[in-house]
Write a protein that holds these residues in place. Sequence first.
Motif, PDB file in Angstrom:
ATOM      1  N   LEU A   1      38.553 -16.874  39.977  1.00 40.43           N
ATOM      2  CA  LEU A   1      38.282 -17.044  41.408  1.00 40.43           C
ATOM      3  C   LEU A   1      39.490 -16.633  42.246  1.00 40.43           C
ATOM      4  O   LEU A   1      39.348 -15.914  43.252  1.00 40.43           O
ATOM      5  CB  LEU A   1      37.911 -18.503  41.682  1.00 40.43           C
ATOM      6  CG  LEU A   1      37.753 -18.916  43.156  1.00 40.43           C
ATOM      7  CD1 LEU A   1      36.622 -18.142  43.811  1.00 40.43           C
ATOM      8  CD2 LEU A   1      37.493 -20.416  43.265  1.00 40.43           C
ATOM      9  N   LEU A   2      40.679 -17.046  41.835  1.00 39.63           N
ATOM     10  CA  LEU A   2      41.893 -16.691  42.568  1.00 39.63           C
ATOM     11  C   LEU A   2      42.105 -15.181  42.595  1.00 39.63           C
ATOM     12  O   LEU A   2      42.529 -14.617  43.608  1.00 39.63           O
ATOM     13  CB  LEU A   2      43.106 -17.376  41.937  1.00 39.63           C
ATOM     14  CG  LEU A   2      43.218 -18.890  42.122  1.00 39.63           C
ATOM     15  CD1 LEU A   2      44.399 -19.426  41.323  1.00 39.63           C
ATOM     16  CD2 LEU A   2      43.379 -19.235  43.605  1.00 39.63           C
ATOM     17  N   ALA A   3      41.797 -14.521  41.484  1.00 43.86           N
ATOM     18  CA  ALA A   3      41.963 -13.068  41.423  1.00 43.86           C
ATOM     19  C   ALA A   3      41.042 -12.367  42.410  1.00 43.86           C
ATOM     20  O   ALA A   3      41.454 -11.426  43.107  1.00 43.86           O
ATOM     21  CB  ALA A   3      41.693 -12.570  40.001  1.00 43.86           C
ATOM     22  N   VAL A   4      39.802 -12.823  42.501  1.00 42.78           N
ATOM     23  CA  VAL A   4      38.854 -12.194  43.428  1.00 42.78           C
ATOM     24  C   VAL A   4      39.265 -12.457  44.874  1.00 42.78           C
ATOM     25  O   VAL A   4      39.244 -11.545  45.718  1.00 42.78           O
ATOM     26  CB  VAL A   4      37.427 -12.700  43.170  1.00 42.78           C
ATOM     27  CG1 VAL A   4      36.456 -12.106  44.196  1.00 42.78           C
ATOM     28  CG2 VAL A   4      36.981 -12.333  41.761  1.00 42.78           C
ATOM     29  N   VAL A   5      39.662 -13.683  45.181  1.00 35.46           N
ATOM     30  CA  VAL A   5      40.120 -14.003  46.542  1.00 35.46           C
ATOM     31  C   VAL A   5      41.343 -13.161  46.883  1.00 35.46           C
ATOM     32  O   VAL A   5      41.452 -12.609  47.991  1.00 35.46           O
ATOM     33  CB  VAL A   5      40.435 -15.507  46.675  1.00 35.46           C
ATOM     34  CG1 VAL A   5      41.104 -15.806  48.010  1.00 35.46           C
ATOM     35  CG2 VAL A   5      39.151 -16.329  46.533  1.00 35.46           C
ATOM     36  N   GLY A   6      42.264 -13.035  45.923  1.00 37.97           N
ATOM     37  CA  GLY A   6      43.434 -12.191  46.143  1.00 37.97           C
ATOM     38  C   GLY A   6      43.055 -10.751  46.396  1.00 37.97           C
ATOM     39  O   GLY A   6      43.661 -10.063  47.230  1.00 37.97           O
ATOM     40  N   GLY A   7      42.037 -10.254  45.694  1.00 40.39           N
ATOM     41  CA  GLY A   7      41.564  -8.898  45.910  1.00 40.39           C
ATOM     42  C   GLY A   7      40.993  -8.692  47.301  1.00 40.39           C
ATOM     43  O   GLY A   7      41.204  -7.643  47.929  1.00 40.39           O
ATOM     44  N   VAL A   8      40.286  -9.695  47.803  1.00 44.66           N
ATOM     45  CA  VAL A   8      39.734  -9.613  49.168  1.00 44.66           C
ATOM     46  C   VAL A   8      40.862  -9.571  50.191  1.00 44.66           C
ATOM     47  O   VAL A   8      40.856  -8.756  51.121  1.00 44.66           O
ATOM     48  CB  VAL A   8      38.791 -10.805  49.436  1.00 44.66           C
ATOM     49  CG1 VAL A   8      38.365 -10.830  50.908  1.00 44.66           C
ATOM     50  CG2 VAL A   8      37.562 -10.726  48.533  1.00 44.66           C
ATOM     51  N   VAL A   9      41.852 -10.445  50.020  1.00 44.65           N
ATOM     52  CA  VAL A   9      42.995 -10.468  50.932  1.00 44.65           C
ATOM     53  C   VAL A   9      43.730  -9.127  50.892  1.00 44.65           C
ATOM     54  O   VAL A   9      44.106  -8.568  51.937  1.00 44.65           O
ATOM     55  CB  VAL A   9      43.955 -11.626  50.570  1.00 44.65           C
ATOM     56  CG1 VAL A   9      45.237 -11.540  51.382  1.00 44.65           C
ATOM     57  CG2 VAL A   9      43.266 -12.972  50.778  1.00 44.65           C
ATOM     58  N   LEU A  10      43.935  -8.606  49.702  1.00 39.10           N
ATOM     59  CA  LEU A  10      44.617  -7.317  49.551  1.00 39.10           C
ATOM     60  C   LEU A  10      43.854  -6.215  50.283  1.00 39.10           C
ATOM     61  O   LEU A  10      44.459  -5.385  50.975  1.00 39.10           O
ATOM     62  CB  LEU A  10      44.742  -6.977  48.067  1.00 39.10           C
ATOM     63  CG  LEU A  10      45.233  -5.574  47.714  1.00 39.10           C
ATOM     64  CD1 LEU A  10      46.659  -5.366  48.234  1.00 39.10           C
ATOM     65  CD2 LEU A  10      45.163  -5.333  46.210  1.00 39.10           C
ATOM     66  N   THR A  11      42.543  -6.198  50.134  1.00 38.16           N
ATOM     67  CA  THR A  11      41.729  -5.170  50.788  1.00 38.16           C
ATOM     68  C   THR A  11      41.843  -5.261  52.305  1.00 38.16           C
ATOM     69  O   THR A  11      41.950  -4.232  52.993  1.00 38.16           O
ATOM     70  CB  THR A  11      40.265  -5.310  50.353  1.00 38.16           C
ATOM     71  OG1 THR A  11      40.184  -5.240  48.928  1.00 38.16           O
ATOM     72  CG2 THR A  11      39.410  -4.207  50.955  1.00 38.16           C
TER      73      THR A  11
ATOM     74  N   VAL B   1      32.546  -4.821  43.773  1.00 38.36           N
ATOM     75  CA  VAL B   1      31.624  -4.893  42.646  1.00 38.36           C
ATOM     76  C   VAL B   1      31.740  -6.228  41.922  1.00 38.36           C
ATOM     77  O   VAL B   1      30.761  -6.716  41.336  1.00 38.36           O
ATOM     78  CB  VAL B   1      31.886  -3.705  41.682  1.00 38.36           C
ATOM     79  CG1 VAL B   1      33.167  -3.909  40.878  1.00 38.36           C
ATOM     80  CG2 VAL B   1      30.695  -3.490  40.752  1.00 38.36           C
ATOM     81  N   ILE B   2      32.915  -6.850  41.970  1.00 39.45           N
ATOM     82  CA  ILE B   2      33.069  -8.193  41.385  1.00 39.45           C
ATOM     83  C   ILE B   2      32.546  -9.247  42.358  1.00 39.45           C
ATOM     84  O   ILE B   2      31.821 -10.162  41.975  1.00 39.45           O
ATOM     85  CB  ILE B   2      34.542  -8.480  41.056  1.00 39.45           C
ATOM     86  CG1 ILE B   2      35.125  -7.391  40.168  1.00 39.45           C
ATOM     87  CG2 ILE B   2      34.684  -9.838  40.364  1.00 39.45           C
ATOM     88  CD1 ILE B   2      36.618  -7.519  39.939  1.00 39.45           C
ATOM     89  N   LEU B   3      32.907  -9.081  43.619  1.00 40.55           N
ATOM     90  CA  LEU B   3      32.543 -10.065  44.639  1.00 40.55           C
ATOM     91  C   LEU B   3      31.032 -10.219  44.767  1.00 40.55           C
ATOM     92  O   LEU B   3      30.540 -11.296  45.097  1.00 40.55           O
ATOM     93  CB  LEU B   3      33.151  -9.644  45.986  1.00 40.55           C
ATOM     94  CG  LEU B   3      33.014 -10.598  47.160  1.00 40.55           C
ATOM     95  CD1 LEU B   3      33.748 -11.901  46.893  1.00 40.55           C
ATOM     96  CD2 LEU B   3      33.551  -9.947  48.433  1.00 40.55           C
ATOM     97  N   THR B   4      30.297  -9.158  44.492  1.00 48.45           N
ATOM     98  CA  THR B   4      28.836  -9.207  44.615  1.00 48.45           C
ATOM     99  C   THR B   4      28.153  -9.314  43.254  1.00 48.45           C
ATOM    100  O   THR B   4      26.966  -9.035  43.137  1.00 48.45           O
ATOM    101  CB  THR B   4      28.321  -7.947  45.344  1.00 48.45           C
ATOM    102  OG1 THR B   4      28.744  -6.781  44.623  1.00 48.45           O
ATOM    103  CG2 THR B   4      28.857  -7.883  46.763  1.00 48.45           C
TER     104      THR B   4
END
Length: 375
Positions: free
Chosen positions: A284-294, A315-318
């Motif tokens: 979960l932290l990795a995906v949230v971090g990816g959103v912030v990075l984007t 593709v992970i988020l959805t």
Amino acid sequence: QVRTPSPGRSAATIWAATRGGLVALVILIAALAGIPGETHPWRDGRWWLDRFSYFDSYHFVRIATEGYFTPARSCCDQAYFPGYPLAMRAAAPALSGPTLAGWIIALVAGVLAAVAFSGVARQSLSAPRAQRRALSLLAPAPAGVYTVAVYSESLFLAAALGAWWAGLKQRWWLAGLGAALAVSTRVTGIFLVLGLLVMYAVSLRQSRRWPRVQVLWPLLPALALGGWLAWLRLRTGSWDAYREAQAIGWKRSTMAPWDALVHQFGQISGAGDNWLQVSRSIDLLAVVGGVVLTVIVLARHRWAEAAYLIPSVGVILTGSVWESAPRYALAWFPAYLILAEAAERRRWLWWLTVGISLLLGAFMVYGWATRRWVA
């Protein structure tokens, strides 16, 4: 006069030293924990080497040995792209089997990835100290243990970073070759091509030149992807065999991001033990971090990187399965560049990032070495 080693050589040395440390740590932890020899049908049989082959590794070993399909098996190895297992198959006769071949390929590709990332940092960052810091952020990445395992992470990183470096230097045919290898290795190679296409379009606009024959470079990754899909169509009768294998083998499906988030919280709360609960929380932290990075990349108008990250994270988020997100995050290289640049003004940020990475990395190394699920 003392000669200063080249940035590429320094990067290779740092990467080789840190990977050597990871290899030694995995073996030491496994030995102290009394982990026995493997019993899986696709084990190698050498205790030390089997420390680096587990989970998805067995799919790669099986593909390299038997191919994708046998009379008794029609699914679901086609969920793995062919670049890495084909390389394992080619090297296996000279390296006493596919497992050792896959391990050595991963180690060598990791060194090449470090050299390529050093080049990307030099092209992307103006401050020499920030250029050096970028690699010091990639090296301790939490999922780094997978760069010394029989996994495709290192090969994809080498191909993707090599292609990006070539694109930054306007060497588009070389970028196309790297992108073709990336597309042959992981599905996220398609997203890399999107980023390179945007980079190419921006370069044409800035130079105000008409496209030359090098405009055809996207044909290289297109041919790689098209050849793979056509082969699957020939063998399975479906152009969508990859996605179908993901759905059958891993129960992956697409859903709205908010539904996927609720589903992930359910996965965390419903985990059977504390270890799995922590592992899924890291996902979960990795995906949230990816959103912030984007969001940061978009805010800074780094359009090529955004074109790569939006679908990579999206593709992970959805998706219904967020497992392995830390592994995918290894290839979100704009994060290391942005953090290295920010650390020029806020040095504490570098220390904080490295500290968190080492803490999460220790968790993942211990989990891998003791055969717990980590990513």
